[in-house]
Design a protein around this motif. Sequence first.
Motif, PDB file in Angstrom:
ATOM      1  N   ALA A 142       0.817  -1.095   0.037  1.00  0.00           N
ATOM      2  CA  ALA A 142      -0.104   0.011  -0.109  1.00  0.00           C
ATOM      3  C   ALA A 142       0.788   1.454   0.018  1.00  0.00           C
ATOM      4  CB  ALA A 142      -1.014   0.121   1.284  1.00  0.00           C
ATOM      5  N   VAL A 143       0.429   2.315  -0.785  1.00  0.00           N
ATOM      6  CA  VAL A 143       0.996   3.679  -0.765  1.00  0.00           C
ATOM      7  C   VAL A 143      -0.306   4.680  -0.357  1.00  0.00           C
ATOM      8  CG1 VAL A 143       3.197   3.099  -1.868  1.00  0.00           C
ATOM      9  CG2 VAL A 143       0.953   3.963  -3.297  1.00  0.00           C
ATOM     10  N   TYR A 144       0.056   5.659   0.222  1.00  0.00           N
ATOM     11  CA  TYR A 144      -0.848   6.774   0.353  1.00  0.00           C
ATOM     12  C   TYR A 144      -0.133   7.869   0.553  1.00  0.00           C
ATOM     13  CZ  TYR A 144       0.551   6.370   5.415  1.00  0.00           C
ATOM     14  OH  TYR A 144       1.511   6.571   6.433  1.00  0.00           O
ATOM     15  N   ILE A 145      -1.169   9.164   0.223  1.00  0.00           N
ATOM     16  CA  ILE A 145      -0.759  10.358   0.499  1.00  0.00           C
ATOM     17  C   ILE A 145      -2.209  11.086   1.145  1.00  0.00           C
ATOM     18  CG2 ILE A 145      -1.245  10.993  -1.936  1.00  0.00           C
ATOM     19  CD1 ILE A 145       0.728  13.335  -1.687  1.00  0.00           C
ATOM     20  N   GLN A 146      -1.789  12.051   1.981  1.00  0.00           N
ATOM     21  CA  GLN A 146      -3.120  12.576   2.717  1.00  0.00           C
ATOM     22  C   GLN A 146      -2.656  14.056   3.121  1.00  0.00           C
ATOM     23  OE1 GLN A 146      -3.867   9.574   5.696  1.00  0.00           O
ATOM     24  NE2 GLN A 146      -3.088  11.171   7.230  1.00  0.00           N
ATOM     25  N   ASP A 147      -3.584  14.896   3.046  1.00  0.00           N
ATOM     26  CA  ASP A 147      -3.347  16.196   3.516  1.00  0.00           C
ATOM     27  C   ASP A 147      -4.471  16.644   4.374  1.00  0.00           C
ATOM     28  OD1 ASP A 147      -2.280  18.686   4.075  1.00  0.00           O
ATOM     29  OD2 ASP A 147      -1.968  19.447   2.223  1.00  0.00           O
ATOM     30  N   GLU A 148      -4.356  17.055   5.477  1.00  0.00           N
ATOM     31  CA  GLU A 148      -5.368  17.844   6.203  1.00  0.00           C
ATOM     32  C   GLU A 148      -5.025  19.460   6.382  1.00  0.00           C
ATOM     33  OE1 GLU A 148      -7.665  18.210  10.768  1.00  0.00           O
ATOM     34  OE2 GLU A 148      -5.530  17.140  10.330  1.00  0.00           O
ATOM     35  N   ILE A 149      -6.013  19.998   5.584  1.00  0.00           N
ATOM     36  CA  ILE A 149      -5.798  21.458   5.311  1.00  0.00           C
ATOM     37  C   ILE A 149      -6.841  22.416   6.192  1.00  0.00           C
ATOM     38  CG2 ILE A 149      -5.895  23.533   3.635  1.00  0.00           C
ATOM     39  CD1 ILE A 149      -5.457  21.159   1.557  1.00  0.00           C
ATOM     40  N   LYS A 150      -6.489  23.204   7.073  1.00  0.00           N
ATOM     41  CA  LYS A 150      -7.164  24.123   7.860  1.00  0.00           C
ATOM     42  C   LYS A 150      -7.243  25.294   7.224  1.00  0.00           C
ATOM     43  CE  LYS A 150      -6.825  21.295  12.058  1.00  0.00           C
ATOM     44  NZ  LYS A 150      -8.240  21.061  12.128  1.00  0.00           N
ATOM     45  N   ALA A 151      -8.390  25.799   6.781  1.00  0.00           N
ATOM     46  CA  ALA A 151      -8.289  27.346   6.331  1.00  0.00           C
ATOM     47  C   ALA A 151      -9.469  27.940   7.136  1.00  0.00           C
ATOM     48  CB  ALA A 151      -8.596  27.126   4.798  1.00  0.00           C
ATOM     49  N   GLY A 152      -9.170  28.735   7.829  1.00  0.00           N
ATOM     50  CA  GLY A 152     -10.128  29.487   8.679  1.00  0.00           C
ATOM     51  C   GLY A 152     -11.026  28.382   9.459  1.00  0.00           C
ATOM     52  N   ASN A 153     -12.367  28.529   9.288  1.00  0.00           N
ATOM     53  CA  ASN A 153     -13.261  27.567   9.983  1.00  0.00           C
ATOM     54  C   ASN A 153     -13.272  26.249   9.449  1.00  0.00           C
ATOM     55  OD1 ASN A 153     -13.452  29.693  11.929  1.00  0.00           O
ATOM     56  ND2 ASN A 153     -15.484  30.097  11.198  1.00  0.00           N
ATOM     57  N   TRP A 154     -12.680  26.264   8.112  1.00  0.00           N
ATOM     58  CA  TRP A 154     -12.911  24.911   7.406  1.00  0.00           C
ATOM     59  C   TRP A 154     -11.642  23.996   7.499  1.00  0.00           C
ATOM     60  CZ3 TRP A 154     -17.119  24.201   4.268  1.00  0.00           C
ATOM     61  CH2 TRP A 154     -17.738  25.172   4.159  1.00  0.00           C
TER      62      TRP A 154
END
Length: 927
Positions: A537-549
């Motif tokens: 398995a390979v994976y890529i993930q990104d949690e993006i915090k933009a203001g209240n989002w």
Amino acid sequence: MNFPRAPFPRESISRVSIKRIFPLIALAFAALSASAQSGNAGAVRGTITDPSGAVIPNAAVHLTDKVSGFNRSTISDATGQFTFSNVPFNPYTIDASAKGFAPLSQNVEIRSSVGVTVNLVLQIAGASQTVTVESGGDLIENDSTFHTDVDRDEFTKVPLESQSSGLSALVTQTTPGVSADSNGLFHGLGDHASNSFSVDGQSITDQQSKVFSNQLPSNSIQSIEVISGAPPAEYGGKTSLVIVATTRSGQGVTKPTGSAYASYGSFGSASGGVDLSYGGAKWGNFIEVDGLNTGRFLDPPEFTVFHDKGNEENIFDRIDYGFTPADSVHLDLNYSRSWFQTPNSYDNLNVQNVVGAGSSASPVFGSVGNADQRSKIGTYNISPTYTRIINNHSVFNLGAFVRRDGYDYYPSGNPLADLGPSNLQTSSISQYRTLTNTGVHADYSYVKGIHNLKIGAQYAQTFLREHDDLGVVDSTYDSPCVDVDGNPLPGYANQSSCNGVTSFSNPSYLPVLAPYDLTRGGAFYDYFGHTDVKEMAVYIQDEIKAGNWDFNLGLREDIYNGLAKANQAEPRVGIAYNVKRTGTVGSISYARTLETPFNENLVLSSEGCANPVLSPLLLCNAGVSGTLDPGYRNEFHASLQQAIGKNVVFSGEYIWKYTHNAFDFSVLGNTPITFPIDWHNSKIPGYALHIEVPSYHNISAYSVMSSVAARFFPPQVAGAGATSGATQGTLYPFRIDHDEKFNQTTHVQYTVSHDGSWTNGLWSGFNWRYDSGLVAGSVPCYGVTDPNSLCAATSITLPGNIPGVDLSGLTPDEQFEAGITCNGVTATHTSGFTSCPASQYSSKLVQIPAPGTEDDDHNPPRIAPRNLFDVSVGKSNLFNKERFKTDLDLTAINVTNKYALYNFLSTFSGTHYVTPRALTAKLTFNF
């Protein structure tokens, strides 16, 4: 008797798959030019200064998470610096105070193993101070992944039903969406055993329960996060529930600290253990050893406990060492061993079977003793991880692991004593199987600004070896001859022995089984199967915090190569929005997952139905394929979090899961041996709710509740074991035994805190568990509306044209286990009914559909609702000592001694009762 072994394929990952996945591998490892910390935790580092920038030594620093119960303290050193290591990913409140300065409180969040660095500036006492903690902000998380956090400080005082499966019991008691089952099993969000554990970054997707594998001891756990929402891209395999566990560490514990405990309770249950933490700024060691001996190890098929002894021993050691401020290693070592009896029913006592002349026309029957089946499981795990902190924003982890389960199942000394009722067990079996899981994994984390990026890869190989010996112990199971009415007769060596007057040739006779019929002088059939399952398995993930989002964007690619092959590209996405003014977070998420077969007895279940000897012994269905192919799932989640004031938080989730090739189990007779099976598809909708009161006037409480439907759709497409099928070519959906309309657990705890008083440290806890009841097994009923139902064959007409129910298929003891009554008379384990008028037929323990209403999909038989209550009381620091403290705990499980079932004659788990009242006293010495 030995037979040639069938060849088993030894396949490698195809070139096509490698070409497809290589770009993602390259992307992952291009970033891995340096190295870092593993697992599910990071560090909080910081410096405390005054307004002029001068460092403040000896300042008190506290790090807390009100929801999980996490609470740690430290003191800043001579340079004003402090460190909290091994901190699970969560939002926290950090408090700092020093003499002559105003206290400071602010929010921090651990988002990855990169950790965080904070600079705390304390103002002079009396000066204005800005507090950055938002009202209710420390109760909610702006995260689209629905999950439950529980820290050790909270779960150590929760009464747990199962000492030998403490981690499973903890998940069941504290997590919404979980239905309780027997023997440490639990059904997460409508699935059976589709759960994985991530222990310090090591993924374990094989089953964890008393009858499959020895669990990580709960005393080694610092905290758990149970993900029941759409799984992030880093998690694969079994993902209905992902239990992210962080173990305890000795790093930074400069004074040896630990505890020793001993307990004794009902059923002769005695346990004891010791743990020790010790370390420095660069190193640490945590070790724990414990053991259990009990007269009720498994949940038996009778409320009365007999032939149920068992013991378990565990040792766990975690070693941390930092070579430099940037480079460190972490090693988990664990060995567990368990030995236990298979609990008997009354039908397993004084078993009557052939004792002589088994091949003659007049075999001799007599007592062959009591069934005496036993199991032994040995489990070891080695998991090293290397971590490199590249800079303040990025970290790299490189880990490896090897985990091995060795399972022995022993038949009775006289295998003929393994005979059970004809609807339960017709064969004796012995088994030795091993499951060895090895692998390597690497990940790179980058946290800066609005991004929390993680890229990773894993390769694992699981070696399966299965040795089984089976022999027929039912003298009428494969009879050469039948009587004039077509009933099979015991005895007779072959069909030529039938005399044509009182005995006739049996048209269903299988000569291939004759050499393995133990009642007629045969021997065990020996089977050996093996395969190697390769997964990448390979994976890529990104949690993006933009203001209240908050945006969670991920992509995972899984390649599976076992007895079957599959690969799957799996998008994982989620969106959350935080309404800070009202303390509200709403989110939606989606995940696609590759569903892989269970490894336990995978080879036997896949290959056995093609074997002419094994096929009838394993109750294989005609037309069912052997090999279990991986499936795929689409799941959708919508959730809401709401802070209510400063002391209450509510969270809820609605789920939809649609699975093509849905996996479950069938059970082999009265044994803990199960086979993975594969259904065409399943649909699982439901909801999960969680209400938490972290702390209010020394009271803490939570309530978790859920309703999950588990609708499975025939045909059974692969695997051994017979279950629902077709009637007149029409296939009907059914509710599998994980389906439960409603359950809830409520826990309330009160702690006395009066400094200087003898009552200081007194505490009490209370659990209330309600289950509306899982779907039951083969319960006779009358007048079905679903012609596919197993109840159809039990509807009869009694003399006088009275509607009746045929009960002859159940032994008196099975009727007793189900609490069946007829005309107000309850069956006993020695006296039952052959039939009963439908109007006079009922049960105390099972909900039987009213005449004419049974439907396997919309109104199946269910276990009767039950309320279970657990109580615990204790006194911390019994003798009010400063250094060496003694704790006393008293626990009562099922304090009202509720007489109730987990399940009854389930195709997938058998019959099991809940624990009778169990009292335990525990004394702990802390140093």
